[in-house]
Design a protein around this motif. Structure first.
Motif, PDB file in Angstrom:
ATOM      1  N   LEU A 185       1.026  -1.164   0.107  1.00 58.72           N
ATOM      2  CA  LEU A 185       0.153  -0.164   0.070  1.00 58.72           C
ATOM      3  C   LEU A 185       0.991   1.260  -0.055  1.00 58.72           C
ATOM      4  CD1 LEU A 185      -2.649   1.272   0.003  1.00 58.72           C
ATOM      5  CD2 LEU A 185      -2.791   0.962   2.893  1.00 58.72           C
ATOM      6  N   LEU A 186       1.883   1.126   0.785  1.00 60.99           N
ATOM      7  CA  LEU A 186       3.068   2.460   0.765  1.00 60.99           C
ATOM      8  C   LEU A 186       3.534   2.647  -0.627  1.00 60.99           C
ATOM      9  CD1 LEU A 186       4.231   4.401   2.370  1.00 60.99           C
ATOM     10  CD2 LEU A 186       6.327   2.872   2.857  1.00 60.99           C
ATOM     11  N   HIS A 187       3.708   1.551  -1.424  1.00 61.10           N
ATOM     12  CA  HIS A 187       4.040   1.825  -2.804  1.00 61.10           C
ATOM     13  C   HIS A 187       3.076   2.486  -3.854  1.00 61.10           C
ATOM     14  CE1 HIS A 187       7.132  -1.381  -2.026  1.00 61.10           C
ATOM     15  NE2 HIS A 187       7.584  -0.951  -3.086  1.00 61.10           N
ATOM     16  N   PHE A 188       1.971   2.042  -3.354  1.00 60.98           N
ATOM     17  CA  PHE A 188       0.734   2.562  -4.193  1.00 60.98           C
ATOM     18  C   PHE A 188       0.607   4.351  -3.830  1.00 60.98           C
ATOM     19  CE2 PHE A 188      -3.579   4.298  -3.740  1.00 60.98           C
ATOM     20  CZ  PHE A 188      -3.910   4.369  -5.300  1.00 60.98           C
ATOM     21  N   LEU A 189       0.703   4.244  -2.520  1.00 59.41           N
ATOM     22  CA  LEU A 189       0.578   5.962  -2.015  1.00 59.41           C
ATOM     23  C   LEU A 189       1.686   6.727  -2.419  1.00 59.41           C
ATOM     24  CD1 LEU A 189      -0.473   5.152   1.627  1.00 59.41           C
ATOM     25  CD2 LEU A 189      -1.910   6.369  -0.171  1.00 59.41           C
ATOM     26  N   VAL A 190       2.849   6.104  -2.385  1.00 56.16           N
ATOM     27  CA  VAL A 190       4.091   7.082  -3.027  1.00 56.16           C
ATOM     28  C   VAL A 190       4.082   7.147  -4.504  1.00 56.16           C
ATOM     29  CG1 VAL A 190       6.700   6.836  -3.355  1.00 56.16           C
ATOM     30  CG2 VAL A 190       5.555   6.109  -1.080  1.00 56.16           C
ATOM     31  N   ASP A 191       3.472   6.121  -5.124  1.00 55.78           N
ATOM     32  CA  ASP A 191       3.423   6.304  -6.508  1.00 55.78           C
ATOM     33  C   ASP A 191       2.573   7.407  -6.863  1.00 55.78           C
ATOM     34  OD1 ASP A 191       4.188   5.863  -9.360  1.00 55.78           O
ATOM     35  OD2 ASP A 191       2.220   4.447  -9.448  1.00 55.78           O
ATOM     36  N   VAL A 192       1.214   7.370  -6.304  1.00 59.50           N
ATOM     37  CA  VAL A 192       0.234   8.408  -6.391  1.00 59.50           C
ATOM     38  C   VAL A 192       0.704   9.844  -6.169  1.00 59.50           C
ATOM     39  CG1 VAL A 192      -1.828   9.285  -5.600  1.00 59.50           C
ATOM     40  CG2 VAL A 192      -1.641   6.655  -6.071  1.00 59.50           C
ATOM     41  N   THR A 193       1.424   9.775  -5.020  1.00 60.89           N
ATOM     42  CA  THR A 193       1.838  11.058  -4.533  1.00 60.89           C
ATOM     43  C   THR A 193       3.084  11.813  -5.590  1.00 60.89           C
ATOM     44  OG1 THR A 193       1.760  10.474  -2.293  1.00 60.89           O
ATOM     45  CG2 THR A 193       3.198  12.474  -2.680  1.00 60.89           C
ATOM     46  N   PHE A 304       8.059   8.336  13.313  1.00 60.03           N
ATOM     47  CA  PHE A 304       8.281   9.334  12.077  1.00 60.03           C
ATOM     48  C   PHE A 304       9.553   8.830  11.098  1.00 60.03           C
ATOM     49  CE2 PHE A 304       5.269  11.613  14.820  1.00 60.03           C
ATOM     50  CZ  PHE A 304       4.506  11.962  13.750  1.00 60.03           C
ATOM     51  N   LYS A 305      10.702   8.685  12.067  1.00 60.50           N
ATOM     52  CA  LYS A 305      11.924   8.381  11.384  1.00 60.50           C
ATOM     53  C   LYS A 305      11.552   6.796  10.628  1.00 60.50           C
ATOM     54  CE  LYS A 305      16.495   6.483  12.280  1.00 60.50           C
ATOM     55  NZ  LYS A 305      17.397   5.830  13.331  1.00 60.50           N
ATOM     56  N   HIS A 306      10.908   5.945  11.164  1.00 62.01           N
ATOM     57  CA  HIS A 306      10.787   4.695  10.379  1.00 62.01           C
ATOM     58  C   HIS A 306       9.986   5.051   9.192  1.00 62.01           C
ATOM     59  CE1 HIS A 306      10.639   0.434  10.100  1.00 62.01           C
ATOM     60  NE2 HIS A 306       9.206   0.497  10.113  1.00 62.01           N
ATOM     61  N   PHE A 307       8.779   5.746   9.291  1.00 62.89           N
ATOM     62  CA  PHE A 307       8.052   6.194   8.423  1.00 62.89           C
ATOM     63  C   PHE A 307       8.781   6.863   6.987  1.00 62.89           C
ATOM     64  CE2 PHE A 307       4.612   9.055   6.366  1.00 62.89           C
ATOM     65  CZ  PHE A 307       3.984   8.160   5.621  1.00 62.89           C
ATOM     66  N   LEU A 308       9.622   7.831   7.269  1.00 61.74           N
ATOM     67  CA  LEU A 308      10.280   8.530   6.358  1.00 61.74           C
ATOM     68  C   LEU A 308      11.387   7.707   5.592  1.00 61.74           C
ATOM     69  CD1 LEU A 308      10.879  11.801   8.124  1.00 61.74           C
ATOM     70  CD2 LEU A 308       9.156  11.399   6.493  1.00 61.74           C
ATOM     71  N   THR A 309      12.039   6.789   6.428  1.00 64.48           N
ATOM     72  CA  THR A 309      12.905   5.675   5.677  1.00 64.48           C
ATOM     73  C   THR A 309      12.042   4.841   4.764  1.00 64.48           C
ATOM     74  OG1 THR A 309      14.236   5.713   8.112  1.00 64.48           O
ATOM     75  CG2 THR A 309      14.724   3.895   6.469  1.00 64.48           C
ATOM     76  N   ASP A 310      10.922   4.448   5.239  1.00 64.58           N
ATOM     77  CA  ASP A 310      10.283   3.592   4.239  1.00 64.58           C
ATOM     78  C   ASP A 310      10.010   4.359   3.146  1.00 64.58           C
ATOM     79  OD1 ASP A 310      10.401   1.409   5.683  1.00 64.58           O
ATOM     80  OD2 ASP A 310       8.397   1.505   6.850  1.00 64.58           O
ATOM     81  N   ILE A 311       9.305   5.552   3.071  1.00 59.27           N
ATOM     82  CA  ILE A 311       9.149   6.437   1.786  1.00 59.27           C
ATOM     83  C   ILE A 311      10.396   6.381   1.054  1.00 59.27           C
ATOM     84  CG2 ILE A 311       8.735   8.682   1.005  1.00 59.27           C
ATOM     85  CD1 ILE A 311       6.761   9.034   3.412  1.00 59.27           C
TER      86      ILE A 311
END
Length: 435
Positions: A185-193, A304-311
């Motif tokens: 789902l993160l791939h989808f969100l980042v791609d859309v963004t 937030f660090k983990h989230f940003l690293t994943d992005i």
């Protein structure tokens, strides 16, 4: 070896009063100033000589202060300690220094105050600024809103229309995989963004301080803060109670420590204000995201660090996949062009046969050839006429001669036609026609 006051004479005329292991440890501490005698070390302490009495040396000496029992054992040697070991001679020297233990403690605090102050201030600055950035960010709420919208759409009819979610849930996006397990789902969100709302990805740069904030252990910083507070109170009390008399007016220790206290107390008051403001800002930030202010900063910012690293990781994966697709498309295109070039090299030969105009010319030549060959076959009868020439009448011989002339002309025409046909057919890549 003699213990508890018993004296043993050594082969070198040196006597040992204290425990050998204790002596060895003291000597190790004094190894930082090997070139100085115990008396010179004592003078450096009294003179507040910070070039000699460094923070490292003071930290070691604090561990080896003469105990009451050791003082009793060494008192008989106060007049002459020359036969004692270097460590024991040092103890004899510092036994006469007033409030020796307290001096070492205050001298060490004075030399390390700035380092501790700067460390606490930097920690406060990191937590304050990161909390302030998160609390007032415009990108974070938009990103979270997009996640909430997608989540509600996916949960339509089940758990849709949620008004919010725990901020820690953002790190579960990478665990929600597609049916083919090739994406999340993160791939989808980042791609859309990236394609629709590229400005939202500036969140990575905006919140870059969370990485540093995660390394701040506030319990440790708070311990350092309280330690500085206690040391300041202890130092102030020690000066007021023991070194405030006129006799200490010219004492380097009293003079320098009093000057230190003036600046240290003021700077610590400023630090306390900053500390309090940091605690308020952090608590406000944590409550803003629906979390408990009791949550440690390093744990909160780790979300937030983990989230940003994943992005960032997902962006690289998407870019790598995009480059892979482009490379595959280029390869397929190159192969297609190669096939087209190969076909183009064969195409002219086929066109000569498949071209209607060329085919018509070939058909016409073929028809002429058929007619010519038919005529030649008919002329084969003149061979028989030649055999019967002697039995022919003059009129018949005249007609026979004319036919033979016609046959010669016809043969010449046939050869010419065959030459033309062979030339055309040769250009088209076919085998020549034999006469």
């Amino acid at each position: 070896m003699k213990i508890k006051g018993e004296v043993e004479k050594q082969s070198s005329e040196e006597i040992m009063v204290l425990d050998p292991k204790r002596i060895q440890n003291i000597n190790i501490a004094l190894s930082k100033c090997k070139s100085m005698s115990p008396a010179q070390i004592k003078e450096a302490i009294l003179d507040m000589n910070e070039f000699v009495m460094t923070a490292d040396l003071l930290d070691q000496l604090k561990k080896f202060v003469p105990t009451d029992d050791e003082v009793l054992l060494l008192q008989p040697f106060q007049e002459d300690s020359s036969k004692l070991s270097r460590a024991e001679q040092f103890f004899v020297e510092v036994m006469s220094v007033e409030r020796y233990n307290q001096r070492l403690h205050i001298m060490y605090f004075k030399q390390t105050y700035k380092e501790k102050y700067d460390g606490i201030q930097q920690a406060c600055k990191t937590i304050y600024e990161t909390s302030n950035t998160l609390r007032h960010s415009k990108l974070v709420p938009k990103f979270l809103e997009m996640i909430l919208t997608v989540g509600n759409f996916m949960n339509t009819g089940f758990r849709g229309n949620a008004s919010g979610f725990k901020v820690s849930s953002v790190n579960k996006l990478a665990d929600t995989k597609t049916t083919d397990n090739k994406s999340t789902l993160l791939h989808f969100l980042v791609d859309v963004t990236e394609n629709k709302l590229p400005d939202l990805l500036k969140i990575v740069e905006e919140l870059k301080n969370v990485h540093e904030a995660c390394r701040v252990s506030m319990p440790d910083v708070k311990e350092d803060f309280e330690g500085v507070r206690k040391d300041l109170l202890f130092t102030e009390k020690e000066i007021q109670e023991y070194f405030n008399d006129p006799e200490y007016e010219n004492d380097p220790f009293a003079t320098q420590v009093k000057e230190f206290l003036i600046t240290a107390k003021q700077s610590f008051e400023d630090l306390k204000v900053y500390w309090d403001a940091t605690e308020v800002m952090y608590a406000d930030c944590v409550r803003h995201f629906g979390e408990n202010p009791a949550l440690r900063p390093d744990e909160f910012f780790q979300i937030f660090k983990h989230f940003l690293t994943d992005i960032e990781r997902v962006r690289k994966e998407i870019e790598a996949e995009r480059r892979k697709m482009i490379a595959a498309e280029k390869k397929a295109k190159a192969e297609q062009e190669k096939k087209e070039r190969a076909a183009a090299r064969r195409k002219p030969k086929l066109d000569k046969v498949q071209n209607p105009e060329i085919q018509e010319a070939v058909d016409e030549d073929k028809g002429g050839l058929d007619h010519l060959m038919d005529s030649l076959r008919k002329c084969n009868d003149y061979g028989k006429m030649k055999q019967d020439a002697r039995r022919m009448t003059p009129a018949e011989r005249l007609r026979n001669d004319q036919a033979r002339k016609n046959l010669g002309n016809l043969s010449e025409q046939a050869r010419q036609l065959l030459n033309d046909i062979n030339q055309d057919i040769g250009d088209m890549g076919f085998a020549a026609v034999e006469a």
